[in-house]
Design a protein around this motif. Structure first.
Motif, PDB file in Angstrom:
ATOM      1  N   VAL A 178       0.688  -1.277  -0.231  1.00 18.02           N
ATOM      2  CA  VAL A 178       0.181   0.340   0.221  1.00 18.02           C
ATOM      3  C   VAL A 178       1.062   1.098   0.327  1.00 18.02           C
ATOM      4  CG1 VAL A 178      -1.837   1.364   0.908  1.00 18.02           C
ATOM      5  CG2 VAL A 178      -2.230  -1.357   1.497  1.00 18.02           C
TER       6      VAL A 178
ATOM      7  N   LEU B 190       3.246   1.151  -0.967  1.00 20.09           N
ATOM      8  CA  LEU B 190       4.304   1.417  -3.084  1.00 20.09           C
ATOM      9  C   LEU B 190       3.055   2.668  -3.864  1.00 20.09           C
ATOM     10  CD1 LEU B 190       5.501  -1.380  -4.502  1.00 20.09           C
ATOM     11  CD2 LEU B 190       4.020   0.006  -6.023  1.00 20.09           C
ATOM     12  N   ALA B 191       2.054   1.709  -3.543  1.00 17.72           N
ATOM     13  CA  ALA B 191       0.741   2.010  -4.139  1.00 17.72           C
ATOM     14  C   ALA B 191       0.503   3.650  -4.041  1.00 17.72           C
ATOM     15  CB  ALA B 191      -0.880   1.354  -3.603  1.00 17.72           C
ATOM     16  N   PHE B 192       0.584   4.223  -2.950  1.00 21.63           N
ATOM     17  CA  PHE B 192       0.696   5.358  -2.715  1.00 21.63           C
ATOM     18  C   PHE B 192       1.808   6.355  -3.042  1.00 21.63           C
ATOM     19  CE2 PHE B 192      -2.587   4.502   0.761  1.00 21.63           C
ATOM     20  CZ  PHE B 192      -3.689   5.743   0.332  1.00 21.63           C
TER      21      PHE B 192
ATOM     22  N   GLU C  35       3.384   5.818  -5.442  1.00 24.63           N
ATOM     23  CA  GLU C  35       2.326   5.377  -7.119  1.00 24.63           C
ATOM     24  C   GLU C  35       1.696   6.609  -7.465  1.00 24.63           C
ATOM     25  OE1 GLU C  35       4.849   4.204 -10.113  1.00 24.63           O
ATOM     26  OE2 GLU C  35       6.065   3.496  -8.383  1.00 24.63           O
TER      27      GLU C  35
END
Lengths: 360, 292
Positions: A135, A137-139, A141
Motif C-alpha cells: 500500500v 508502494l501504491a501511494f 505511485e
C-alpha cells in the motif's frame, strides 16, 4: 542481560559518535572544496548526498525503528520537492534573501509532507507486513501520477494550480497575467527553478534530522514504538496505543522526507515527478538495509558510499551499474549467510568486538 | 460494442498480469519472499524469444520453448546462487538481494542487447472481426486469454493432484513439518522458482506480442502491477492471483478508456488500497489471526 547492557552503552557511544562523524566529514569536505580538490562533478553531488542521507535517516525510522517496510518513501520526498519549488519560486520577489526563502520553503515542504503522512498513515498503518508495504508502494505511485499532472504558475494575483488529468490542459490554461511565470509544467516537471540549496544547508538539516531521530528513539514515545516493533501484542497489553505511536513515528519520518525533498528540489533548475518513482524508494531502502536497521550512523555511511559509488565507477562506464548490482548481492550474502559470516569472523580478528557494538 | 472491446483488451492485459502474478504468488507462498527480480525474468523471456523469432528465424513454438527453457534455467540459477544461501536470513535481506538481482538482470540486458528499443514481432497476427466489423479482437488477445486459462487450470490440477504439487502445498503450510515428513524442502522451492520463471517467459512473449516494444526495463512496470494483482487477490493463493490479475487488467483498461489515461495507474492502485482496507488479506486470502 549482559547483552542488553552492552547494547545500551554502545547505543550511547553511537549517539555522540554520529554527530562527530558528520561534523568532521562536513569540515573535511568543505576544506577539500576550498582547496580545489573536488571536481565539478563531485561538487554537484554534495547536496544530493545530503538529501539522500536525510532520506535514509527518515526511512530508517520507519523500517528500522517502527519495523514496517515502506516502499513509497520517495512520494513524500516528491511532495516536499514540489512544494518547496512552488513556495520558493512564488517568493522570489517578496523574499530576496535566499537563506530565509530556503527556510520558509523547508517549513512548507515539511508541513505538506507531514499532512500527507498523516492522511496516508490512517489507512496504511492499519495493515501489516507485506500488505502494508504494497500500500505504501501504491501511494508512492499515486503521488507520482498526480504530481505528473500538476501545472502551477505564479503571477501578481498569487499562485494558480490546475490538474492536467485528461491530457488536454497546458500552461496557457493557467491564464497567467502579464509578468507571471509557470513553475511546474505537468509532465515536464519544475522548470527554471532558482537553485538555492547549499551544502551548508544540507549539513544543518542532517544535524537537525539526526537530533530529532536520535532523541525520538530515546524518548518515551520512541521506546513505545520500539516495544510495538519487538512485540506488538505484548506492547498492546501493556496499554501502549499502537496506532497512535506508529502514527507519530510515521509522520516524523514523512516530514523529514519532505525536508529532504525541498533541499533536493531546490538544488536543480529542473526536476520531474518521475524522478521520485519506485526505484528511488528502493534506492533509499537499500541504503537503510545495508547501513543496518536502526543504525543511524550506518545509514549515513551507506547513503554516502552507495550514492557516490556509481559516480566513482564512471571509468567502467557501462559496467558500473552491473558492478553495483553484484556488490549489493555479495554484501547481502556476506552479511546474512551463516556459513560466510562464520568464515569472515575467522579471517577478521576485529569482527568479534564489532558485533557487540552494533545496534539491532 | 466499445464496451466489449475495452473489456476484451482488459481481459487480455489482465491475463498477462495473472500469469506473472501466479509466479509471484507461488514463490511467496512457499519461500515467503517478494521476488522483485520476477519482472526482469519476463524481460529476459521477451529478449530470448525476440532473438529466436526475428534474428534466428525459428518457428514460433520453438522460440517460446527456448525462452521458457532459458528462463527456467535462469530461475533455478538465481534461486541457487542468490536466495538459497539466505534461507534463514531476515526477509528484508532477501528482499534487497532480490532487488540486486533485478538490477543485475536489467543491466546485463542493457550490455548484451543495448538500450535501443527492439520492435517485437508478434507471435500471431491478424484480428477477428465480429458483428459486421463492429468488434475487432486481435488473435493475440484471444491467445493470451486462452493461455492464461490453460495455465490456471494446469496449475490447479498440478498443485492438487501431483506429488510435487502436494509437496509445495505442504511446504507453504509448514516447512518444518514438511521436512519431517520426508519432503525435500530445498528441491521443492527450486521447482517452484523453475515453474514461476517458465510462466514469466510465457508472460514475456505474450506481453511483447501485445505491446511490441522491448527495452531492458520492459518487465519492471508489469512486474509491479502483477505484484499488486497478487496482493489484490490474496498473496499465496493461486486462484487469488488469477482473479486479481484479471480484475486489475479490466480496471486499468476501463480507467484508460473512460476516465483518464494519465490516472489509470492511480485508479488501479486506489482500488487496491480500498480492497485491502476492507479485506486486509486480499480478495481470496486467508486472514490468519495471531496466536498469543
Amino acid at each position: 542481560m549482559s547483552k542488553l547492557k552492552k547494547n545500551a552503552s554502545g547505543f550511547k557511544l553511537n549517539h555522540y559518535l554520529t554527530y562527530i562523524v558528520v561534523t568532521a566529514a562536513f569540515l573535511a569536505v568543505t576544506f577539500m572544496n576550498q582547496g580545489g580538490i573536488l571536481n565539478k562533478k563531485m561538487q554537484g553531488l554534495l547536496v544530493p548526498v545530503c538529501c539522500y542521507i536525510i532520506m535514509a535517516l527518515s526511512l530508517n525510522l520507519t523500517v528500522g525503528i517502527m519495523g514496517e517496510l515502506s516502499l513509497g518513501h520517495a512520494g513524500f520526498m516528491s511532495l516536499g520537492a514540489f512544494t518547496g519549488v512552488v513556495v520558493s519560486q512564488s517568493l522570489v520577489d517578496t523574499v530576496p534573501n535566499e537563506a530565509v526563502r530556503l527556510c520558509i520553503s523547508i517549513l512548507f515542504g515539511a508541513v505538506i509532507a507531514a499532512v500527507a503522512g498523516f492522511l496516508i498513515g490512517l489507512p496504511v498503518l492499519r495493515l501489516r507486513g507485506d500488505y502494508l508495504a504494497i500500500v505504501t508502494l501504491a501511494f508512492g505511485e499515486i503521488i507520482m501520477d498526480i504530481i505528473n499532472c500538476l501545472i502551477v504558475g505564479h503571477d501578481s494575483k498569487g499562485v494558480h494550480i490546475i490538474f492536467n488529468f485528461k491530457g488536454d490542459k497546458s500552461v496557457a490554461d493557467l491564464n497567467l497575467l502579464e509578468g507571471g511565470k509557470a513553475i511546474i509544467k505537468g509532465a515536464q516537471g519544475a522548470v527554471g527553478t532558482k537553485t538555492i540549496s547549499t551544502f551548508f544547508a544540507g549539513f544543518v538539516m542532517i544535524m537537525i534530522t539526526l537530533f530529532i531521530v536520535q532523541n525520538f528513539i530515546r524518548s518515551r514515545t520512541g521506546r513505545a514504538v520500539i516495544a510495538i516493533r519487538d512485540n506488538r501484542i505484548a506492547a498492546e497489553s501493556m496499554g501502549v496505543n499502537v496506532m497512535k505511536y506508529k502514527m507519530i513515528a510515521f509522520v516524523i519520518s514523512t516530514t523529514l522526507a519532505g525536508v529532504a525533498g525541498v533541499l533536493y528540489g531546490l538544488n536543480f533548475t529542473g526536476i520531474t515527478a518521475v524522478k521520485f518513482n519506485f526505484n528511488t524508494s528502493i534506492l533509499v531502502l537499500v541504503f537503510v538495509v545495508l547501513g543496518g536497521l536502526g543504525n543511524m550512523l550506518g545509514s549515513i555511511i551507506a547513503a554516502t558510499v552507495l550514492y557516490i559509488l556509481p559516480e566513482a565507477l564512471r571509468q567502467f562506464s557501462d559496467y558500473r551499474m552491473l558492478i553495483y548490482a553484484i556488490v549489493l548481492i555479495l554484501v547481502m550474502l556476506a552479511t546474512n549467510n551463516p556459513q560466510l559470516k562464520a568464515l569472515l569472523q575467522k579471517i577478521n580478528p576485529f569482527n568479534k568486538k564489532k558485533e557487540g557494538g552494533a545496534v539491532q | 460494442m466499445e464496451f466489449l472491446s475495452y473489456l476484451i483488451s482488459g481481459l487480455s492485459l489482465g491475463s498477462v498480469y495473472a500469469i506473472i502474478a501466479l509466479g509471484y504468488t507461488m514463490v511467496y507462498g512457499i519461500a515467503k519472499m517478494l521476488n522483485f527480480a520476477h519482472g526482469d525474468v519476463i524481460m529476459v523471456g521477451g529478449y530470448i524469444s525476440y532473438i529466436a523469432l526475428s534474428k534466428l528465424g525459428l518457428p514460433v513454438w520453438v522460440s517460446v520453448l527456448l525462452a521458457m527453457a532459458v528462463c527456467t534455467l535462469l530461475g533455478i540459477l538465481i534461486e541457487g546462487l542468490a536466495y538459497k544461501p539466505l534461507r534463514a536470513a531476515p526477509s528484508l535481506a532477501v528482499l534487497i538481494t532480490a532487488i540486486g538481482v533485478s538490477y543485475f538482470l536489467q543491466n546485463s540486458a542493457l550490455l548484451i542487447w543495448g538500450a535501443n528499443v527492439k520492435s517485437y514481432q508478434s507471435v500471431v497476427n491478424g484480428t477477428l472481426k465480429l458483428f459486421g466489423n463492429q468488434l475487432s479482437i486481435s488473435y493475440v488477445s484471444i491467445l493470451t486469454i486462452l493461455a492464461c486459462v490453460v495455465i490456471m487450470v494446469g496449475l490447479t490440477v498440478f498443485t492438487a493432484k501431483t506429488k510435487m504439487g502436494k509437496a509445495m502445498r505442504a511446504c507453504s503450510e509448514d516447512k518444518g513439518a514438511a521436512q519431517l515428513m520426508g519432503i525435500n524442502v530445498n528441491k521443492t522451492i527450486s521447482v517452484t522458482f523453475a515453474i514461476g520463471s517458465a510462466l514469466a517467459a510465457i508472460a514475456g512473449v505474450l506481453l511483447c506480442s501485445s505491446y511490441p516494444t522491448l527495452v531492458p526495463t520492459t518487465g519492471s512496470m508489469p512486474g509491479i502491477k502483477a505484484f499488486t494483482a497478487a496482493v489484490f487477490g490474496g498473496i499465496g493463493s493461486i486462484p487469488g492471483a488469477f482473479l486479481g490479475g484479471l480484475l486489475l487488467g479490466i480496471i486499468e483498461s476501463f480507467a484508460k478508456a473512460y476516465i483518464s489515461t494519465q490516472l489509470a495507474n492511480t485508479i488501479v492502485f486506489a482500488v487496491l488500497i480500498v480492497v485491502l482496507l476492507v479485506r486486509p488479506a486480499g480478495l481470496l486470502g486467508k486472514y490468519v489471526p495471531e496466536k498469543v
